[in-house]
Design an enzyme around this catalytic site. Structure first.
Site, PDB file in Angstrom:
ATOM      1  N   ASP A 119      27.213  42.060  40.809  1.00 46.61           N
ATOM      2  CA  ASP A 119      28.172  41.675  39.776  1.00 46.61           C
ATOM      3  C   ASP A 119      29.476  41.231  40.435  1.00 46.61           C
ATOM      4  O   ASP A 119      29.976  41.892  41.345  1.00 46.61           O
ATOM      5  CB  ASP A 119      28.428  42.858  38.839  1.00 46.61           C
ATOM      6  CG  ASP A 119      29.190  42.435  37.585  1.00 46.61           C
ATOM      7  OD1 ASP A 119      29.117  41.239  37.209  1.00 46.61           O
ATOM      8  OD2 ASP A 119      29.858  43.286  36.989  1.00 46.61           O
ATOM      9  N   HIS A 126      40.988  37.971  33.739  1.00 44.54           N
ATOM     10  CA  HIS A 126      40.506  39.359  33.704  1.00 44.54           C
ATOM     11  C   HIS A 126      41.076  40.158  34.881  1.00 44.54           C
ATOM     12  O   HIS A 126      41.626  41.254  34.697  1.00 44.54           O
ATOM     13  CB  HIS A 126      38.980  39.379  33.732  1.00 44.54           C
ATOM     14  CG  HIS A 126      38.388  40.749  33.851  1.00 44.54           C
ATOM     15  ND1 HIS A 126      38.409  41.664  32.819  1.00 44.54           N
ATOM     16  CD2 HIS A 126      37.757  41.368  34.886  1.00 44.54           C
ATOM     17  CE1 HIS A 126      37.809  42.787  33.211  1.00 44.54           C
ATOM     18  NE2 HIS A 126      37.418  42.636  34.456  1.00 44.54           N
ATOM     19  N   ARG A 135      47.919  48.497  38.263  1.00 44.30           N
ATOM     20  CA  ARG A 135      48.859  48.484  39.392  1.00 44.30           C
ATOM     21  C   ARG A 135      50.175  47.849  38.951  1.00 44.30           C
ATOM     22  O   ARG A 135      50.614  46.855  39.521  1.00 44.30           O
ATOM     23  CB  ARG A 135      48.254  47.700  40.581  1.00 44.30           C
ATOM     24  CG  ARG A 135      46.982  48.315  41.160  1.00 44.30           C
ATOM     25  CD  ARG A 135      46.473  47.531  42.364  1.00 44.30           C
ATOM     26  NE  ARG A 135      46.234  46.126  42.051  1.00 44.30           N
ATOM     27  CZ  ARG A 135      45.104  45.655  41.514  1.00 44.30           C
ATOM     28  NH1 ARG A 135      44.112  46.481  41.234  1.00 44.30           N
ATOM     29  NH2 ARG A 135      44.972  44.373  41.248  1.00 44.30           N
ATOM     30  N   GLU A 192      31.657  44.558  29.092  1.00 43.31           N
ATOM     31  CA  GLU A 192      32.138  43.405  29.847  1.00 43.31           C
ATOM     32  C   GLU A 192      31.226  42.249  29.479  1.00 43.31           C
ATOM     33  O   GLU A 192      30.028  42.278  29.778  1.00 43.31           O
ATOM     34  CB  GLU A 192      32.142  43.689  31.358  1.00 43.31           C
ATOM     35  CG  GLU A 192      33.171  44.755  31.737  1.00 43.31           C
ATOM     36  CD  GLU A 192      33.438  44.866  33.226  1.00 43.31           C
ATOM     37  OE1 GLU A 192      32.603  44.408  34.041  1.00 43.31           O
ATOM     38  OE2 GLU A 192      34.497  45.428  33.587  1.00 43.31           O
ATOM     39  N   GLU A 194      29.621  38.929  30.021  1.00 42.61           N
ATOM     40  CA  GLU A 194      29.398  38.181  31.261  1.00 42.61           C
ATOM     41  C   GLU A 194      28.241  37.201  31.103  1.00 42.61           C
ATOM     42  O   GLU A 194      27.470  37.261  30.144  1.00 42.61           O
ATOM     43  CB  GLU A 194      29.087  39.150  32.414  1.00 42.61           C
ATOM     44  CG  GLU A 194      30.163  40.224  32.599  1.00 42.61           C
ATOM     45  CD  GLU A 194      30.091  40.919  33.946  1.00 42.61           C
ATOM     46  OE1 GLU A 194      29.443  40.377  34.874  1.00 42.61           O
ATOM     47  OE2 GLU A 194      30.698  42.000  34.065  1.00 42.61           O
ATOM     48  N   ASP A 226      27.930  44.173  30.886  1.00 42.49           N
ATOM     49  CA  ASP A 226      28.096  45.174  31.946  1.00 42.49           C
ATOM     50  C   ASP A 226      28.850  46.367  31.352  1.00 42.49           C
ATOM     51  O   ASP A 226      30.066  46.500  31.502  1.00 42.49           O
ATOM     52  CB  ASP A 226      28.871  44.521  33.099  1.00 42.49           C
ATOM     53  CG  ASP A 226      29.203  45.488  34.211  1.00 42.49           C
ATOM     54  OD1 ASP A 226      28.522  46.523  34.323  1.00 42.49           O
ATOM     55  OD2 ASP A 226      30.161  45.214  34.960  1.00 42.49           O
ATOM     56  N   ARG A 230      35.143  53.580  31.651  1.00 41.32           N
ATOM     57  CA  ARG A 230      36.396  53.351  32.386  1.00 41.32           C
ATOM     58  C   ARG A 230      36.974  54.605  33.013  1.00 41.32           C
ATOM     59  O   ARG A 230      37.613  54.529  34.075  1.00 41.32           O
ATOM     60  CB  ARG A 230      37.432  52.722  31.449  1.00 41.32           C
ATOM     61  CG  ARG A 230      37.050  51.392  30.861  1.00 41.32           C
ATOM     62  CD  ARG A 230      36.842  50.338  31.915  1.00 41.32           C
ATOM     63  NE  ARG A 230      36.501  49.047  31.316  1.00 41.32           N
ATOM     64  CZ  ARG A 230      36.007  48.027  32.006  1.00 41.32           C
ATOM     65  NH1 ARG A 230      35.771  48.151  33.306  1.00 41.32           N
ATOM     66  NH2 ARG A 230      35.714  46.888  31.404  1.00 41.32           N
ATOM     67  N   GLN A 233      34.840  55.365  36.040  1.00 41.14           N
ATOM     68  CA  GLN A 233      35.108  54.310  37.018  1.00 41.14           C
ATOM     69  C   GLN A 233      36.453  54.518  37.721  1.00 41.14           C
ATOM     70  O   GLN A 233      36.561  54.411  38.944  1.00 41.14           O
ATOM     71  CB  GLN A 233      35.085  52.954  36.297  1.00 41.14           C
ATOM     72  CG  GLN A 233      35.312  51.746  37.193  1.00 41.14           C
ATOM     73  CD  GLN A 233      35.407  50.446  36.388  1.00 41.14           C
ATOM     74  OE1 GLN A 233      35.206  50.425  35.177  1.00 41.14           O
ATOM     75  NE2 GLN A 233      35.701  49.353  37.068  1.00 41.14           N
ATOM     76  N   TYR A 237      36.236  54.991  41.903  1.00 47.34           N
ATOM     77  CA  TYR A 237      36.036  53.677  42.541  1.00 47.34           C
ATOM     78  C   TYR A 237      36.743  53.454  43.876  1.00 47.34           C
ATOM     79  O   TYR A 237      36.391  52.541  44.619  1.00 47.34           O
ATOM     80  CB  TYR A 237      36.385  52.550  41.560  1.00 47.34           C
ATOM     81  CG  TYR A 237      37.827  52.117  41.526  1.00 47.34           C
ATOM     82  CD1 TYR A 237      38.208  50.897  42.131  1.00 47.34           C
ATOM     83  CD2 TYR A 237      38.800  52.876  40.903  1.00 47.34           C
ATOM     84  CE1 TYR A 237      39.532  50.482  42.088  1.00 47.34           C
ATOM     85  CE2 TYR A 237      40.116  52.466  40.867  1.00 47.34           C
ATOM     86  CZ  TYR A 237      40.479  51.272  41.461  1.00 47.34           C
ATOM     87  OH  TYR A 237      41.784  50.862  41.431  1.00 47.34           O
ATOM     88  N   LYS A 246      29.170  52.353  35.987  1.00 45.42           N
ATOM     89  CA  LYS A 246      28.530  51.129  35.537  1.00 45.42           C
ATOM     90  C   LYS A 246      27.001  51.162  35.650  1.00 45.42           C
ATOM     91  O   LYS A 246      26.319  50.375  34.997  1.00 45.42           O
ATOM     92  CB  LYS A 246      29.054  49.935  36.335  1.00 45.42           C
ATOM     93  CG  LYS A 246      30.463  49.503  35.910  1.00 45.42           C
ATOM     94  CD  LYS A 246      31.008  48.477  36.863  1.00 45.42           C
ATOM     95  CE  LYS A 246      32.384  48.000  36.436  1.00 45.42           C
ATOM     96  NZ  LYS A 246      32.339  47.070  35.285  1.00 45.42           N
ATOM     97  N   THR A 250      22.874  48.041  32.097  1.00 41.67           N
ATOM     98  CA  THR A 250      23.386  46.670  32.031  1.00 41.67           C
ATOM     99  C   THR A 250      22.419  45.907  31.141  1.00 41.67           C
ATOM    100  O   THR A 250      21.229  45.838  31.449  1.00 41.67           O
ATOM    101  CB  THR A 250      23.412  46.015  33.440  1.00 41.67           C
ATOM    102  OG1 THR A 250      24.151  46.849  34.328  1.00 41.67           O
ATOM    103  CG2 THR A 250      24.016  44.628  33.392  1.00 41.67           C
ATOM    104  N   THR A 339      33.457  39.823  34.148  1.00 35.98           N
ATOM    105  CA  THR A 339      33.960  39.695  32.780  1.00 35.98           C
ATOM    106  C   THR A 339      34.559  38.318  32.551  1.00 35.98           C
ATOM    107  O   THR A 339      35.380  37.860  33.333  1.00 35.98           O
ATOM    108  CB  THR A 339      35.049  40.752  32.525  1.00 35.98           C
ATOM    109  OG1 THR A 339      34.527  42.023  32.879  1.00 35.98           O
ATOM    110  CG2 THR A 339      35.489  40.748  31.073  1.00 35.98           C
ATOM    111  N   GLU A 353      41.057  45.215  28.122  1.00 33.18           N
ATOM    112  CA  GLU A 353      42.064  44.142  28.059  1.00 33.18           C
ATOM    113  C   GLU A 353      42.466  43.864  26.620  1.00 33.18           C
ATOM    114  O   GLU A 353      43.643  43.655  26.323  1.00 33.18           O
ATOM    115  CB  GLU A 353      41.495  42.844  28.620  1.00 33.18           C
ATOM    116  CG  GLU A 353      41.293  42.793  30.101  1.00 33.18           C
ATOM    117  CD  GLU A 353      40.493  41.558  30.435  1.00 33.18           C
ATOM    118  OE1 GLU A 353      41.085  40.479  30.576  1.00 33.18           O
ATOM    119  OE2 GLU A 353      39.256  41.653  30.518  1.00 33.18           O
TER     120      GLU A 353
HETATM  121 MN    MN Z   1      31.289  43.491  35.392  1.00 33.31          MN
END
Ligand code: MN
Length: 404
Positions: A119, A126, A135, A192, A194, A226, A230, A233, A237, A246, A250, A339, A353
């Site tokens: 992926d 995104h 961040r 997500e 995709e 996907d 969150r 993740q 991550y 994830k 899928t 995404t 988002e």
């Molecule tokens: Mn994805």
């Protein structure tokens, strides 16, 4: 103009110019998986059709698309030409008609055995949105983002066909303010939206696949969700990327639209403001931007319309990058775009988002709101692309309902 003797409305997303491949079972033989091609409201049993017209059927008489995927571009072109002839020329009508089934009567399955699944993260909108959310105060994009298509290896064995229920995953969650992680069902289950690319012909270990060989290896395109937890993740991550947040599921759409059906959807990708290294430089290559219009519905209500044409990195660049170290391809490899998010608020392809990390909930017509998915919620992603002569190429849908 491709025509057919079948009664198919001119505006059908499954007109004779599309002919997407899938795998189905029918009520008369529920245990027997067969390859089908969607046309109008029907599915053509292509193995039976090949036998009925006395043409080679071995690749089409399979229970998955894998043998056809492995056969390579010259055979794909030949098979598509045969299908177009069988459905287009009146002389085939008597032999081929009995091989048509009503699309509503068949059950659709995962169309191929997924080999490796990768992926990517190709939407600048995104990636920038997530950068701003996670961040704040630093550059929205990481320093590598415009130099290489960022990706991770996903879990091929948990790629499921549209309609498969999605069980809310459990795992470790830790919000920044929590002193310790806790264990339990995810509280931040997301989507997500995709686009996935299905690799047919494999490649040799040690030999990269350059940009210009994209067509030789990629068979077709499907829609992909996907699903992402969150909270799991966010805690897991760093530094190796997504893992259990994830890998639980899928979802993919059951119809693989052949690359050949998307000639009229090809567009130039957006202007790049950083010069890529030569193996990713597509300025003199054929452009592989694709003008796909996606729609995301939550419990039947449209919440977003992501434009695939806005993706910064193309699938050809992603394939070149994923093999540049000599990693080989296998028939059934699947790689997804990342995404799909456009510049507008209502063109974002993930709830994180759309709701800005839960700050601005999405309102549904029943008066309820969502930040992330609740049990019982159903998410459906659809897409169309321009076809020849003002027609539309449909991708069908990928849908999934959340269960506890
Ligand atoms: Mn994805």
């Amino acid at each position: 103009m491709t025509t057919t003797w079948l009664a198919v409305p001119q505006d059908s997303p499954f007109g004779p110019h599309n002919l997407p491949y899938g795998v189905f079972t029918a009520p008369d033989q529920p245990g027997r998986r067969r390859i089908g091609v969607a046309i109008g409201g029907f599915v053509l049993d292509v193995g039976a059709a090949a036998r009925a017209v006395g043409e080679p059927s071995v690749l089409l008489d399979a229970d998955s698309l894998n043998p056809l995927l492995a056969a390579g571009r010259p055979i794909w072109t030949q098979v598509r030409a045969s299908l177009t002839r069988w459905l287009g020329e009146e002389s085939y009508r008597a032999a081929v008609s009995p091989c048509l089934l009503e699309r509503g009567e068949v059950e659709l399955h995962l169309p191929f055995e997924v080999a490796d699944y990768v992926d990517f993260y190709a939407s600048e909108h995104h990636a920038s949105n997530l950068g701003r959310i996670f961040r704040p105060g630093s550059d929205p994009l990481t320093p590598n983002w415009k130099h290489l298509p960022i990706g991770y290896h996903g879990r091929a064995g948990t790629v499921v066909v549209s309609g498969t229920p999605v069980v809310r995953p459990h795992g470790q969650r830790k919000a920044p303010a929590d002193p310790m992680p806790s264990f339990g069902p995810t509280r931040r289950l997301d989507i997500e939206a995709e686009v996935g690319f299905v690799v047919g012909a494999g490649s040799t270990l040690g030999s990269p696949v350059p940009l210009e060989s994209f067509r030789e290896h990629v068979f077709g395109v499907l829609l992909l969700n996907d699903w992402s937890a969150r909270d799991i993740q966010a805690w897991e991550y760093v530094p190796l990327g997504p893992f259990l947040g994830k890998s639980f599921a899928t979802s993919v759409s059951p119809w693989v639209v052949p690359l050949d059906a998307l000639e009229h959807a090809r567009v130039a990708p957006p202007a790049r403001d950083v010069e890529p290294l030569p193996y990713l430089d597509d300025r003199d290559a054929e452009p592989w931007g694709l003008d796909l219009s996606l729609e995301v519905r939550l419990n039947g209500h449209p919440i977003s319309r992501p434009p695939f044409a806005a993706m910064y990195w193309t699938a050809a660049q992603q394939l070149a990058h994923l093999t540049v170290n000599g990693a080989s391809l296998r028939p059934g490899d699947l790689f997804a775009s990342g995404t799909v998010s456009g510049p507008e608020v209502d063109s974002r392809g993930a709830l994180i988002e759309l709701t800005w990390n839960g700050e601005n909930p999405v309102e549904l017509p029943d008066g309820t709101t969502r930040t992330f998915l609740e049990n019982g919620d159903e998410v459906t992603i659809t897409a169309t692309a321009p076809g020849p002569d003002g027609t539309r190429i449909g991708f069908g849908e990928v849908t999934g309902r959340i269960v506890p």
